[in-house]
Write a protein that holds these residues in place. Structure first.
Motif, PDB file in Angstrom:
ATOM      1  N   PHE A 101       0.832  -1.211   0.000  1.00 20.89           N
ATOM      2  CA  PHE A 101       0.000   0.000   0.000  1.00 20.89           C
ATOM      3  C   PHE A 101       0.869   1.265   0.000  1.00 20.89           C
ATOM      4  CE2 PHE A 101      -2.283  -3.380   2.265  1.00 20.89           C
ATOM      5  CZ  PHE A 101      -3.354  -3.535   1.395  1.00 20.89           C
ATOM      6  N   PRO A 102       0.342   2.365  -0.544  1.00 24.63           N
ATOM      7  CA  PRO A 102       1.113   3.618  -0.570  1.00 24.63           C
ATOM      8  C   PRO A 102       1.570   4.065   0.820  1.00 24.63           C
ATOM      9  CG  PRO A 102      -0.798   3.792  -1.999  1.00 24.63           C
ATOM     10  CD  PRO A 102      -0.951   2.512  -1.249  1.00 24.63           C
ATOM     11  N   ALA A 103       0.750   3.809   1.857  1.00 27.81           N
ATOM     12  CA  ALA A 103       1.095   4.245   3.207  1.00 27.81           C
ATOM     13  C   ALA A 103       1.889   3.202   3.990  1.00 27.81           C
ATOM     14  CB  ALA A 103      -0.161   4.618   3.981  1.00 27.81           C
ATOM     15  N   SER A 104       2.304   2.116   3.328  1.00 29.13           N
ATOM     16  CA  SER A 104       3.094   1.091   4.018  1.00 29.13           C
ATOM     17  C   SER A 104       4.454   1.663   4.406  1.00 29.13           C
ATOM     18  CB  SER A 104       3.288  -0.128   3.115  1.00 29.13           C
ATOM     19  OG  SER A 104       2.056  -0.736   2.817  1.00 29.13           O
ATOM     20  N   LEU A 105       4.849   1.431   5.657  1.00 24.91           N
ATOM     21  CA  LEU A 105       6.128   1.948   6.141  1.00 24.91           C
ATOM     22  C   LEU A 105       7.298   1.253   5.452  1.00 24.91           C
ATOM     23  CD1 LEU A 105       5.529   2.261  10.003  1.00 24.91           C
ATOM     24  CD2 LEU A 105       5.765   4.128   8.349  1.00 24.91           C
ATOM     25  N   ILE A 106       8.321   2.032   5.114  1.00 24.58           N
ATOM     26  CA  ILE A 106       9.535   1.459   4.542  1.00 24.58           C
ATOM     27  C   ILE A 106      10.270   0.647   5.594  1.00 24.58           C
ATOM     28  CG2 ILE A 106      11.729   1.983   3.398  1.00 24.58           C
ATOM     29  CD1 ILE A 106       9.270   2.604   1.725  1.00 24.58           C
ATOM     30  N   PHE A 107      10.213   1.087   6.841  1.00 24.72           N
ATOM     31  CA  PHE A 107      10.883   0.388   7.944  1.00 24.72           C
ATOM     32  C   PHE A 107       9.868   0.110   9.047  1.00 24.72           C
ATOM     33  CE2 PHE A 107      13.947   3.312   5.954  1.00 24.72           C
ATOM     34  CZ  PHE A 107      14.811   2.380   5.397  1.00 24.72           C
ATOM     35  N   ALA A 108       9.086  -0.919   8.862  1.00 23.52           N
ATOM     36  CA  ALA A 108       8.058  -1.272   9.840  1.00 23.52           C
ATOM     37  C   ALA A 108       8.716  -1.861  11.082  1.00 23.52           C
ATOM     38  CB  ALA A 108       7.078  -2.270   9.240  1.00 23.52           C
ATOM     39  N   PRO A 109       8.254  -1.512  12.271  1.00 21.62           N
ATOM     40  CA  PRO A 109       8.835  -2.068  13.502  1.00 21.62           C
ATOM     41  C   PRO A 109       8.579  -3.561  13.613  1.00 21.62           C
ATOM     42  CG  PRO A 109       6.855  -0.803  13.991  1.00 21.62           C
ATOM     43  CD  PRO A 109       7.151  -0.573  12.547  1.00 21.62           C
ATOM     44  N   ASP A 110       9.459  -4.245  14.340  1.00 18.65           N
ATOM     45  CA  ASP A 110       9.323  -5.688  14.518  1.00 18.65           C
ATOM     46  C   ASP A 110       8.144  -6.038  15.417  1.00 18.65           C
ATOM     47  OD1 ASP A 110      11.542  -6.231  12.927  1.00 18.65           O
ATOM     48  OD2 ASP A 110      12.932  -6.079  14.617  1.00 18.65           O
ATOM     49  N   LYS A 111       7.868  -5.189  16.410  1.00 18.03           N
ATOM     50  CA  LYS A 111       6.800  -5.487  17.360  1.00 18.03           C
ATOM     51  C   LYS A 111       5.467  -4.964  16.843  1.00 18.03           C
ATOM     52  CE  LYS A 111       9.725  -5.360  21.497  1.00 18.03           C
ATOM     53  NZ  LYS A 111       9.934  -4.718  22.822  1.00 18.03           N
ATOM     54  N   ASN A 112       4.448  -5.795  16.936  1.00 17.00           N
ATOM     55  CA  ASN A 112       3.107  -5.365  16.568  1.00 17.00           C
ATOM     56  C   ASN A 112       2.588  -4.352  17.581  1.00 17.00           C
ATOM     57  OD1 ASN A 112       3.036  -7.108  14.359  1.00 17.00           O
ATOM     58  ND2 ASN A 112       2.258  -8.816  15.608  1.00 17.00           N
ATOM     59  N   GLY A 113       1.823  -3.384  17.094  1.00 24.30           N
ATOM     60  CA  GLY A 113       1.273  -2.367  17.977  1.00 24.30           C
ATOM     61  C   GLY A 113       2.199  -1.186  18.196  1.00 24.30           C
ATOM     62  N   THR A 114       3.421  -1.262  17.647  1.00 27.30           N
ATOM     63  CA  THR A 114       4.356  -0.146  17.733  1.00 27.30           C
ATOM     64  C   THR A 114       4.258   0.662  16.457  1.00 27.30           C
ATOM     65  OG1 THR A 114       5.844  -1.491  19.085  1.00 27.30           O
ATOM     66  CG2 THR A 114       6.759   0.501  18.100  1.00 27.30           C
TER      67      THR A 114
END
Length: 411
Positions: free
Chosen positions: A294-307
């Motif tokens: 998705f366009p708003a998908s983070l390039i560097f998503a955190p490993d922990k969910n909810g962060t």
């Protein structure tokens, strides 16, 4: 034989008129208290006797009297009752609330939070002290204790804040001089830090987990700050003539346990940065493996969910582990990747204005702002950044891969 004439003066005491010898020209007197402190006593221009707060040493008490004597002689003296409301604590609170940047904008929440922490910790001892009572010896004594308690870097930062607040008090006419000595404003760190060499950077990136290598590439070859790259989304990246272009429009800051999305550090921070051509395949591989569609998908998503975003402490931990694996003992901070970027461009012959545009820096010299209107880093300059050499350390231990489910062990 002539007799010496002694001049006598009269004064009132408990309703009675008393006489005594006229004292010498020394201004005021000191009263030694049972606690061992010294209380300055002086006669104001309104003919009233004033009993000041006790000082720890006789020297401080005499310096206090000298300051009051100077104020009276130069018409700058104020009755203590009129300045009771002008204590440092209340004045500093209002100062932080009304403070503006050099460009006339309000302070950022992170800066306000930093100032409030410094006022509540290191500068707390001045909170109830009237502004006019703060003297250079008092500041020096405080600075020496803060150096022992928190280190010279912290003491220097707190001294700069104290100096800035009292500089405003001087403009307001509350005090006549700034009691913070200029030599106390310099910070000294115990450990120096530097940017990595090209070979060291290649080894560090090779030691990072695959998912986090692009962070180092973007910081070292795009000059992005942590808060700028940590919130990058897929829609912030474009490909133009084979170059990946990173559009920097805002940054993420964690203040008081909450993430805030703010404009970049300076107005020049809104920019478009082209990465070197040789990085295009690396970026596309990262997008394919670690970024949502998705366009708003983070390039560097955190490993922990909810962060929401990767924390700076998490990135610093991964960076420190990579330094250890690359056998680098020198202090090289993640932010030093921006220094690597700037130094590499300067070595490539980039002009000062182009360098400021690429880094998103504001400038103290307003005239430089008219030299060139473009912001960011164009493709022609991006290709001046040379490809990293191959990693030379063959003993680097790779991180476990989720794709193959195995862990690589050092031989």
């Amino acid at each position: 034989m002539s007799r010496t004439t002694v001049e006598m003066v009269t004064y009132q005491h408990k309703g009675k008129t008393m006489t005594r010898k006229k004292r010498d020209t020394t201004f005021g007197t000191l009263k030694r208290l049972k606690s061992g402190k010294f209380q300055p006593i002086y006669l104001g221009p309104d003919k009233k006797r004033y009993y000041a707060s006790a000082c720890n040493t006789e020297k401080q008490a005499r310096e206090f009297l000298a300051d009051r004597d100077y104020e009276i002689k130069h018409g700058q003296w104020k009755p203590p009752a009129s300045i009771e409301a002008e204590d440092f604590g209340r004045y500093a609170t209002i100062w932080v609330r009304q403070r503006q940047t050099r460009k006339g904008s309000a302070l950022r929440p992170s800066t306000i939070a930093l100032y409030e922490r410094e006022l509540d910790s290191g500068l707390q001892g001045f909170a109830r002290c009237p502004l006019t009572y703060i003297t250079p010896p008092m500041v020096r004594e405080w600075h020496g204790k803060r150096c022992e308690q928190a280190g010279e870097t912290t003491a220097g930062a707190e001294a700069r804040l104290l100096h800035a607040i009292l500089a405003t008090a001087m403009k307001d006419g509350t005090i006549t001089r700034n009691p913070v000595p200029s030599e106390l404003l310099r910070s000294k760190t115990g450990n120096g830090h530097r940017a990595p060499t090209a070979e060291e950077l290649a080894n560090i990136i090779a030691a990072l987990p695959d998912k986090w290598r692009l962070c180092a590439y973007i910081a070292a070859f795009g000059g992005l700050r942590f808060g700028e790259w940590v919130r990058l989304e897929r829609q912030d990246l474009d490909e133009v003539d084979g170059h990946v272009v990173v559009h920097v429009t805002c940054q993420a800051q964690r203040v008081g346990g909450e993430w805030l999305i703010r404009p970049p550090k300076s107005s020049e921070g809104v920019r478009s940065v082209s990465l070197p051509l040789w990085l295009t395949d690396i970026v596309n591989d990262h997008l394919k493996r670690f970024v949502g569609p998705f366009p708003a998908s983070l390039i560097f998503a955190p490993d922990k969910n909810g962060t929401r975003y990767v924390s700076e402490s998490t990135w610093s931990h991964k960076w420190s582990r990579a330094l250890d694996k690359a056998h680098i003992s020198d202090v090289i901070r993640p932010h030093d990747l921006r220094h690597y970027f700037g130094s590499a461009l300067a070595d490539a012959g980039v002009g000062i204005r182009q360098l400021q545009n690429a880094l998103g820096h504001g400038t103290a010299r307003a005239s430089l702002g008219y030299l060139e209107s473009s912001r960011g880093l164009p493709e022609s300059l991006a290709d001046r950044l040379q490809r990293l050499p191959a990693a030379t350390d063959t003993n680097i231990v790779n991180y476990p891969s989720r794709e193959n489910g195995t862990e690589a062990l050092a031989s």
